[in-house]
Design an enzyme around this catalytic site. Sequence first.
Site, PDB file in Angstrom:
ATOM      1  CE  LYS A 103      -3.947   2.391   2.127  1.00 54.39           C
ATOM      2  NZ  LYS A 103      -4.881   1.837   3.748  1.00 54.39           N
ATOM      3  CG  HIS A 193       7.885   3.641  18.146  1.00 62.61           C
ATOM      4  ND1 HIS A 193       7.801   3.581  16.807  1.00 62.61           N
ATOM      5  CD2 HIS A 193       8.421   4.598  18.948  1.00 62.61           C
ATOM      6  CE1 HIS A 193       7.389   4.936  16.513  1.00 62.61           C
ATOM      7  NE2 HIS A 193       8.113   5.697  17.755  1.00 62.61           N
ATOM      8  CG  ASP A 194       5.527   6.463  19.636  1.00 62.86           C
ATOM      9  OD1 ASP A 194       6.311   5.757  20.875  1.00 62.86           O
ATOM     10  OD2 ASP A 194       5.988   7.127  18.784  1.00 62.86           O
ATOM     11  CG  HIS A 202       7.196  12.337  25.952  1.00 64.76           C
ATOM     12  ND1 HIS A 202       7.161  11.214  26.181  1.00 64.76           N
ATOM     13  CD2 HIS A 202       7.169  12.500  24.429  1.00 64.76           C
ATOM     14  CE1 HIS A 202       7.647  10.761  25.315  1.00 64.76           C
ATOM     15  NE2 HIS A 202       7.708  11.501  23.897  1.00 64.76           N
ATOM     16  CG  HIS A 220       5.466   5.458  25.746  1.00 72.71           C
ATOM     17  ND1 HIS A 220       6.806   6.723  25.927  1.00 72.71           N
ATOM     18  CD2 HIS A 220       6.182   5.135  24.795  1.00 72.71           C
ATOM     19  CE1 HIS A 220       7.696   6.626  25.386  1.00 72.71           C
ATOM     20  NE2 HIS A 220       6.980   6.084  24.645  1.00 72.71           N
ATOM     21  CG  ASP A 312       8.296  16.338  16.086  1.00 72.07           C
ATOM     22  OD1 ASP A 312       7.190  16.338  15.484  1.00 72.07           O
ATOM     23  OD2 ASP A 312       8.537  16.238  17.142  1.00 72.07           O
ATOM     24  NE  ARG A 359      17.352  13.788  22.419  1.00 67.81           N
ATOM     25  CZ  ARG A 359      17.464  14.839  23.527  1.00 67.81           C
ATOM     26  NH1 ARG A 359      17.795  15.803  24.269  1.00 67.81           N
ATOM     27  NH2 ARG A 359      16.831  13.823  24.527  1.00 67.81           N
ATOM     28  CD  GLN A 368      10.728  20.490  28.061  1.00 65.91           C
ATOM     29  OE1 GLN A 368       9.922  20.588  29.453  1.00 65.91           O
ATOM     30  NE2 GLN A 368      11.059  19.415  28.018  1.00 65.91           N
ATOM     31  CE  LYS A 516      36.654   7.448  -1.590  1.00 68.00           C
ATOM     32  NZ  LYS A 516      37.059   8.641  -2.198  1.00 68.00           N
TER      33      LYS A 516
END
Length: 624
Positions: A103, A193-194, A202, A220, A312, A359, A368, A516
């Site tokens: 799909k 995973h979530d 969170h 979680h 995000d 990050r 935050q 290399k």
Amino acid sequence: MNRCESRKRRRSFSPDRGSPEPGVLQPRKSNYQEWDVEDVCRFLRMKGLGKFEQLFRDEKLSGAALPFLTDLDLDQLGVSPLGDRLKLINCIDTLWQNPIDAKVFNDPIHGHIELHPLLVRIIDTPQFQRLRFIKQLGGTYFVYPGASHNRFEHSIGVAHLAGQLVKALCGRQPELRINHRDILCVQIAGLCHDLGHGPFSHLFDGKFIPLTRKDLKWKHEDASLTMFEHLITSNGLEATLLSYGLVLPEDLKFIKEQIRGPATRGDRVGVDPKGSEWPYKGRPREKGFLYEIVANKRTGIDVDKWDYFARDCHHLGIRNNFDLERFLKFARVCEVGKRKHICTRDKEVGDLYNMFHTRNTLHRRAYQHRVGNIIGCMITEAMVLADPHIQISGAGGKIYTISTAIDDMEAYTKLTDNIFEQILYSSKPELWEARKILNNVLCRRLYKWIGQTQPAAEAMIEQEEFNELANQIAAVAPSTSLEVKLGPEDFIVNVVQMDYGMAEKDPINKVRFYCKNNPNRTIKIRKDQVSQLLPERFTEQLIQVYCKKSDDQSLQAARKQFVQWCINRDFTKPRDGDIVAPELTPLKPDWNNSDGDSDDSNPWDELQSQRQANSHRSLAKAFD
């Protein structure tokens, strides 16, 4: 295929190595699982592997048997050369790596992506569809209007990237013997995973559960494992997993270990034949690098981060400085000691620092954000107040509250961000106070920002002290009198831990690189070999303080108490400290501005000059 029967006799198989005949017919059916032996032989001739045709006829290997065919089976059937076995396995693997019934999803981040039918079958379940109604960034949506994306599309993106990385390694290094089971399991782990996230992501496991179930250590990821098991059993997917060649329960263990880690850390589980400790049961030490794709416990560099960085940043309007496509191009599995790890080229070290800088930027500017954090606190307060009064039905008709729904996956499946509207629009009188808080969130009547400070590196606040900070601020007595007395219940103190994902450590120290000239030998790269402009420290704390009262007198008192508390604790000066408490900040000498090249005037100096001018005017009037 019956492996016992195939192992009864070991033959020496050495067919002719001729080229495929021209005009070879294709299999009569598009679905390989419906192929008979002749369709399989046609497929082999079409791929230039007609020399194995007679072997497949003798063993009566139909399309349904292909997913279960392993390197060991081929060896025992007499295909002795490793190269021939790898050619056969890689050829057969193309059937399910790019199935005809895959799909296509049109994703705003990764473009048109194809997912295996088994992944689509998992997506089309109530347990996974629930992720459509859980915001990826929780309360941040109330600050950034574009942050409306959900855990649903993030999970699909992670599954896609997991497949991209494991397939890249498979194609680049056939000697790793990555098979279709490995690829499917890695993709399923990325997809699921979530599954265990609660309302507002969170916020639920980071704030709500610790307040309502204080004796429970729960994350979680724990719920993701339980929800995954519930998804498989309640939808009867065991047969579907088997039909695509997965082996139960071994592959299910592998999927869950990728999400949460080893079942029992420190115990001697999954010991390899050499007798050394290996903590995983799903895959042996030789394939340990597969555990570094979805959730990398060693370096923090994994496809989960890659997707949420890109996704995000896209929705928040923040630039993403990490190029995941380059990592995919240069990723390689190398021997590091007795284990195999995913490594990258030495020239990519700067891009990895960019990844962790991205990050940090996302946490500082969005995750935050001071307004987003206080909105999260208010939503948490409302949920805590509503918790005893919300009823959610679970298995067997048993009733659960918001906080106990995590004990029953049937009830937890019904728990999403919709709890906000359920409380807001409820007519129950016992939910009046919770409704008032949520209505204040919508009308932007938020708790007031007091200020932010930081402790010194050697004096960072320990977790045990977090709950005492409001009491400390309320107990402070500034040198100037206060018109209003505030109590601990009037303050909210939020301690934010900022780092590169590994507390005070530099995560790049855990990464191994190859050069290399010798791609099989790994090296470490020190920070001073990269740039002199990289961070000296990799962790800090931010202390954000709010006041629940909104009248001017209370806010003025709260700010003075906060500034005095910063002085007492030897924290950094709040940014607006000279404005809100100009009579207090000079009491701490190292807070005074002393930059000789600064043209900015000190508010304290201005205040003193104004007082002297007023004194001179009063004296002049006296002489008149």
